[in-house]
Design a protein around this motif. Structure first.
Motif, PDB file in Angstrom:
ATOM      1  N   GLU A 332      -9.514 -11.051   1.716  1.00 13.64           N
ATOM      2  CA  GLU A 332      -8.287 -11.833   1.563  1.00 13.64           C
ATOM      3  C   GLU A 332      -7.131 -11.171   2.300  1.00 13.64           C
ATOM      4  N   PHE A 333      -7.035  -9.856   2.171  1.00 20.00           N
ATOM      5  CA  PHE A 333      -5.912  -9.131   2.769  1.00 20.00           C
ATOM      6  C   PHE A 333      -5.824  -9.366   4.269  1.00 20.00           C
ATOM      7  N   ARG A 334      -6.984  -9.322   4.957  1.00 21.23           N
ATOM      8  CA  ARG A 334      -6.975  -9.392   6.420  1.00 21.23           C
ATOM      9  C   ARG A 334      -6.448 -10.725   6.929  1.00 21.23           C
ATOM     10  N   TYR A 335      -6.615 -11.786   6.131  1.00 21.55           N
ATOM     11  CA  TYR A 335      -6.164 -13.102   6.571  1.00 21.55           C
ATOM     12  C   TYR A 335      -4.827 -13.507   5.966  1.00 21.55           C
ATOM     13  N   ARG A 336      -4.408 -12.805   4.916  1.00 21.59           N
ATOM     14  CA  ARG A 336      -3.103 -13.127   4.320  1.00 21.59           C
ATOM     15  C   ARG A 336      -1.960 -12.646   5.210  1.00 21.59           C
ATOM     16  N   GLU A 337      -2.253 -11.634   6.017  1.00 20.44           N
ATOM     17  CA  GLU A 337      -1.294 -11.086   6.969  1.00 20.44           C
ATOM     18  C   GLU A 337       0.040 -10.762   6.316  1.00 20.44           C
ATOM     19  N   PRO A 338       0.042  -9.909   5.293  1.00 16.71           N
ATOM     20  CA  PRO A 338       1.297  -9.584   4.612  1.00 16.71           C
ATOM     21  C   PRO A 338       2.194  -8.721   5.492  1.00 16.71           C
ATOM     22  N   PRO A 339       3.508  -8.861   5.354  1.00 17.14           N
ATOM     23  CA  PRO A 339       4.406  -7.936   6.059  1.00 17.14           C
ATOM     24  C   PRO A 339       4.279  -6.553   5.457  1.00 17.14           C
ATOM     25  N   MET A 340       4.292  -5.537   6.317  1.00 13.87           N
ATOM     26  CA  MET A 340       4.131  -4.158   5.859  1.00 13.87           C
ATOM     27  C   MET A 340       5.206  -3.292   6.510  1.00 13.87           C
ATOM     28  N   GLU A 341       5.890  -2.536   5.690  1.00 11.17           N
ATOM     29  CA  GLU A 341       6.957  -1.678   6.183  1.00 11.17           C
ATOM     30  C   GLU A 341       6.380  -0.524   6.980  1.00 11.17           C
ATOM     31  N   LYS A 342       6.882  -0.305   8.180  1.00 10.34           N
ATOM     32  CA  LYS A 342       6.357   0.748   9.033  1.00 10.34           C
ATOM     33  C   LYS A 342       6.477   2.100   8.346  1.00 10.34           C
ATOM     34  N   GLY A 343       5.467   2.915   8.589  1.00 12.75           N
ATOM     35  CA  GLY A 343       5.459   4.234   7.975  1.00 12.75           C
ATOM     36  C   GLY A 343       4.829   4.252   6.603  1.00 12.75           C
ATOM     37  N   GLY A 344       4.367   3.091   6.122  1.00 15.31           N
ATOM     38  CA  GLY A 344       3.701   3.031   4.835  1.00 15.31           C
ATOM     39  C   GLY A 344       2.280   3.573   4.923  1.00 15.31           C
ATOM     40  N   ARG A 363      -7.491  -2.263  10.845  1.00 16.27           N
ATOM     41  CA  ARG A 363      -6.888  -2.523  12.157  1.00 16.27           C
ATOM     42  C   ARG A 363      -5.612  -3.344  12.046  1.00 16.27           C
ATOM     43  N   TYR A 364      -5.583  -4.277  11.080  1.00 20.15           N
ATOM     44  CA  TYR A 364      -4.355  -5.040  10.862  1.00 20.15           C
ATOM     45  C   TYR A 364      -3.234  -4.112  10.401  1.00 20.15           C
ATOM     46  N   ALA A 365      -3.536  -3.265   9.418  1.00 21.66           N
ATOM     47  CA  ALA A 365      -2.520  -2.361   8.877  1.00 21.66           C
ATOM     48  C   ALA A 365      -2.020  -1.397   9.953  1.00 21.66           C
ATOM     49  N   LYS A 366      -2.924  -0.930  10.781  1.00 22.42           N
ATOM     50  CA  LYS A 366      -2.547  -0.014  11.852  1.00 22.42           C
ATOM     51  C   LYS A 366      -1.590  -0.708  12.824  1.00 22.42           C
ATOM     52  N   ALA A 367      -1.874  -1.958  13.127  1.00 21.26           N
ATOM     53  CA  ALA A 367      -0.993  -2.725  14.020  1.00 21.26           C
ATOM     54  C   ALA A 367       0.374  -2.968  13.393  1.00 21.26           C
ATOM     55  N   GLN A 368       0.432  -2.915  12.052  1.00 21.18           N
ATOM     56  CA  GLN A 368       1.692  -3.093  11.328  1.00 21.18           C
ATOM     57  C   GLN A 368       2.446  -1.774  11.152  1.00 21.18           C
ATOM     58  N   GLY A 369       1.955  -0.725  11.778  1.00 22.07           N
ATOM     59  CA  GLY A 369       2.643   0.556  11.718  1.00 22.07           C
ATOM     60  C   GLY A 369       2.329   1.394  10.507  1.00 22.07           C
ATOM     61  N   GLN A 370       1.212   1.080   9.839  1.00 20.07           N
ATOM     62  CA  GLN A 370       0.834   1.858   8.663  1.00 20.07           C
ATOM     63  C   GLN A 370       0.040   3.097   9.055  1.00 20.07           C
ATOM     64  N   LYS A 371       0.188   4.143   8.281  1.00 21.72           N
ATOM     65  CA  LYS A 371      -0.719   5.275   8.372  1.00 21.72           C
ATOM     66  C   LYS A 371      -1.977   4.919   7.582  1.00 21.72           C
ATOM     67  N   ILE A 372      -3.115   5.402   8.047  1.00 23.62           N
ATOM     68  CA  ILE A 372      -4.393   4.993   7.460  1.00 23.62           C
ATOM     69  C   ILE A 372      -5.109   6.190   6.844  1.00 23.62           C
ATOM     70  N   LEU A 373      -5.418   6.055   5.564  1.00 25.22           N
ATOM     71  CA  LEU A 373      -6.249   7.022   4.850  1.00 25.22           C
ATOM     72  C   LEU A 373      -7.480   6.277   4.350  1.00 25.22           C
ATOM     73  N   SER A 374      -8.647   6.672   4.837  1.00 24.76           N
ATOM     74  CA  SER A 374      -9.878   5.998   4.444  1.00 24.76           C
ATOM     75  C   SER A 374     -10.750   6.922   3.612  1.00 24.76           C
ATOM     76  N   ILE A 375     -11.406   6.338   2.629  1.00 25.48           N
ATOM     77  CA  ILE A 375     -12.404   7.051   1.831  1.00 25.48           C
ATOM     78  C   ILE A 375     -13.761   6.482   2.203  1.00 25.48           C
ATOM     79  N   VAL A 376     -14.593   7.310   2.806  1.00 25.42           N
ATOM     80  CA  VAL A 376     -15.901   6.873   3.277  1.00 25.42           C
ATOM     81  C   VAL A 376     -16.947   7.923   2.916  1.00 25.42           C
ATOM     82  N   ASN A 377     -18.189   7.512   2.960  1.00 22.69           N
ATOM     83  CA  ASN A 377     -19.307   8.411   2.657  1.00 22.69           C
ATOM     84  C   ASN A 377     -20.058   8.824   3.920  1.00 22.69           C
ATOM     85  N   VAL A 378     -19.671   8.236   5.059  1.00 20.97           N
ATOM     86  CA  VAL A 378     -20.355   8.503   6.326  1.00 20.97           C
ATOM     87  C   VAL A 378     -19.331   9.045   7.315  1.00 20.97           C
ATOM     88  N   PRO A 379     -19.346  10.339   7.592  1.00 22.93           N
ATOM     89  CA  PRO A 379     -18.286  10.940   8.410  1.00 22.93           C
ATOM     90  C   PRO A 379     -18.235  10.447   9.846  1.00 22.93           C
TER      91      PRO A 379
END
Length: 611
Positions: A332-344, A363-379
């Motif tokens: 849902e998030f990827r298509y809702r395209e919410p506004p995101m404050e840069k630096g979030g 990728r959407y959040a990154k284009a909106q100027g967000q910093k990205i922290l991911s939790i993954v099990n596969v490095p």
């Protein structure tokens, strides 16, 4: 979701292909096939159902070629039949494919108009026809692939085998993972393609991962890699050992059971990576990509069980770190395209690190100027590589489709992150930090204690297997666990189940309650414990069948008939990590008693790399 393998070998490759496909079974599949070059000619063997069907076909009709590709298919276009199984071919090319070609209908009609006839219902076959047509026009294999790839829209990984080309494989990726493996030692001179390191584990530990838009030309002399602009590029060769024993069920009937029982170890391993147990402090092995002290809001997105982990964590971030959280499922998030404050800060969670919707949200959040922290099990996953910071759970490979140990390791890491944010924001002092770290340190032992309730859970599951519908209830962090419990039961037993916030019972779900409806209540002794028991009273008044998961004295306090799974006493803050265990066991034993395949439930895949 599907599994891809390609081998240029020094000897017959059919057996190696099938073995590699067996290591990709955890992704989920409903048919399988291979193609090899026999005397320079393309020959296929394909079968619907499990790999044993393909093995039986190969026993009756063996293949001896030294070059080949293989595939396990999870049906997206067309039924799981032998005709729809990969590899698909046209003329002098055979192709295997993981992903979805979104514009396949338009391409199919164009190809039909040019006289092409199709043998399957799949989207993949259009790729074979595009490349086959280009080859028929005189293009080389590399030219044919390079010309065809830009015509494809969607997320895919592809491997191509060409008639008359015993020393050539071509692989390409766009939105789905693909790795190159290099033969070493006794296998020097061989080269491989695989959906991930697991597929290639016994063959090599020397890998290079294709990046977004890459395609690669493989010969026994090595690999030449090109980017989306057709420019030659170098991709780092890494050592990624994966021991074969990791994929042995040991004494367990299913991988899911093994992975449930691994949780004390892997949760402890994950906690020890993010906590300094000697000082009782949180100690992240990385720098946060934002100033946690001034961050106004955290956004979390994930899919499926990973979303449930994020939902649990939202309570921790808000209550302990006093950090407002917005959380939404990635699809849902990827298509809702919410506004995101840069630096979030955007926090994304995915076991595989390849989940299509979560990756698109990144990728959407990154284009909106967000910093990205991911939790993954596969490095080595795509999400890990594209994030500002990748926080790694240490669950080890998870083979069962229904996530168990990956979920609790995600919770463990998220709990540590919540403490780190709280410390940076000054919402906890050193004494409170030490208390909370001590609570987390106790969790692996509490999980081990919870696992000792398995015989009781198994008895309850026999009764639960007769139900048509099941209701799960919880408050606070137990509400996401109620959602997760219902999801687990649906996933592997196919019993309809719903999870609800217990306080919402009177707003609709109570209409379902009767003597035939099992109601599973998650009630740790937290600040909403009494409220939860009041909701259970409402169920009892309507003759609902209550299964209460709580501490030993809860049954007495409840004062109404209930079957109780009594967990050890524990501090409430991180009880979700422990209460997840009986929820998993209940789903597992219900499915087993019903004769279902707990590791590979129907219609599901481990890594959802397509929409």
């Amino acid at each position: 979701m599907c599994g891809i393998v390609g081998i240029l070998g020094n000897g017959p490759v059919a057996g190696l292909l099938v073995e590699a496909l067996g290591r990709l079974e955890y992704r989920g599949y409903d048919s399988a096939g291979i193609a090899t070059l026999e005397g320079g000619k393309l020959v296929r063997r394909r079968a619907a159902g499990k790999l044993k069907n393909l093995e039986a076909l190969l026993a009756a009709e063996p293949l001896y070629g030294h070059s080949g590709v293989g595939h396990t298919r999870w049906a997206t276009h067309g039924k799981p039949t032998a005709e729809n199984a990969h590899p698909h071919r046209n003329g002098k090319v055979a192709v295997v494919h993981n992903g979805i070609i979104e514009n396949f209908r338009a391409l199919r009609e164009e190809l039909k108009a040019r006289g092409h006839a199709f043998e399957s219902e799949t989207d993949t076959e259009v790729v074979a026809h595009l490349v086959g047509e280009a080859l028929a026009q005189g293009l080389s294999p590399l030219e044919a692939v390079a010309e065809s790839l830009p015509k494809l829209k969607g997320a895919f990984a592809l491997a191509f085998l060409f008639e008359g080309e015993d020393d050539l494989l071509i692989g390409a990726r766009a939105g789905a993972p693909l790795a190159i493996g290099f033969g070493i030692g006794a296998r020097d001179g061989e080269i491989y393609l695989g959906s991930d390191a697991i597929a290639l584990a016994p063959l090599t530990d020397q890998l290079a991962y294709l990046e977004e838009g890459d395609y690669a030309v493989l010969t026994r002399q090595g690999a030449k890699i090109f980017d989306a602009a057709n420019l030659p590029v170098e991709r780092k060769r890494v050592s990624a050992p994966v021991s074969a024993f990791l994929f042995d069920k040991g004494n367990y009937r299913h991988f899911m059971a093994k992975e449930i029982h691994e949780q004390p170890e892997v949760v402890g391993r994950t906690l020890s990576h993010f906590l300094d147990l000697s000082t009782g402090t949180v100690s992240l092995p990385f720098e946060l990509p934002v100033d946690a002290a001034t961050l106004p809001r955290l956004t979390i997105s994930a899919c499926g069980t990973a979303f449930m982990a994020g939902l649990v964590a939202s309570y921790w971030f808000e209550r302990i770190a006093r950090l407002p959280v917005e959380i939404e499922v990635a699809s849902e998030f990827r298509y809702r395209e919410p506004p995101m404050e840069k630096g979030g800060l955007m926090l994304l969670i995915s076991q595989s690190g390849e989940t299509a919707d979560t990756l698109a949200s990144l990728r959407y959040a990154k284009a909106q100027g967000q910093k990205i922290l991911s939790i993954v099990n596969v490095p080595t996953s795509t999400m890990a590589r594209e994030s500002d910071v990748a926080a790694l759970t240490l669950a080890g490979p998870e083979i069962g489709v229904a996530s168990t140990k990956a979920f609790t390791c995600q919770l463990a890491l998220l709990a540590c992150l919540a403490l780190a944010f709280a410390k940076a924001r000054g919402t906890i002092d050193a004494k409170e930090e030490a208390r909370l770290v001590a609570e987390l340190t106790a969790v692996p032992g509490l999980i081990a204690e919870a696992l000792k309730r398995e015989p009781q859970v198994e008895l309850l599951a026999r009764d639960l297997s007769k139900a048509r519908d099941v209701l799960y209830l919880g408050r606070g962090t137990s509400y996401p666990l109620a959602l997760e419990g219902a999801l687990k039961l649906k996933e592997i037993s196919y019993i309809h189940a719903e999870g609800y916030a217990a306080g919402e019972l009177k707003h609709g779900p109570i209409a379902l309650v009767d003597s035939d409806l099992p109601v599973i209540v998650l009630a740790p002794r937290d600040h909403v414990f009494e409220k939860t028991l009041s909701n259970v009273q409402e169920v009892a008044a309507r003759n609902g069948r209550i299964i209460l998961i709580s501490e030993p004295e809860a049954a007495h306090e409840l004062g109404v008939p209930a079957e109780v799974i009594a967990l050890p006493k524990m501090a409430p803050d991180f009880s979700a990590l422990v209460y997840a265990v009986p929820v998993q066991l209940l789903a597992y034993h219900t499915a087993v008693f019903m004769g279902k395949d707990a590791d590979q439930p129907r219609n599901l895949a481990k890594s959802v790399t397509v929409e």
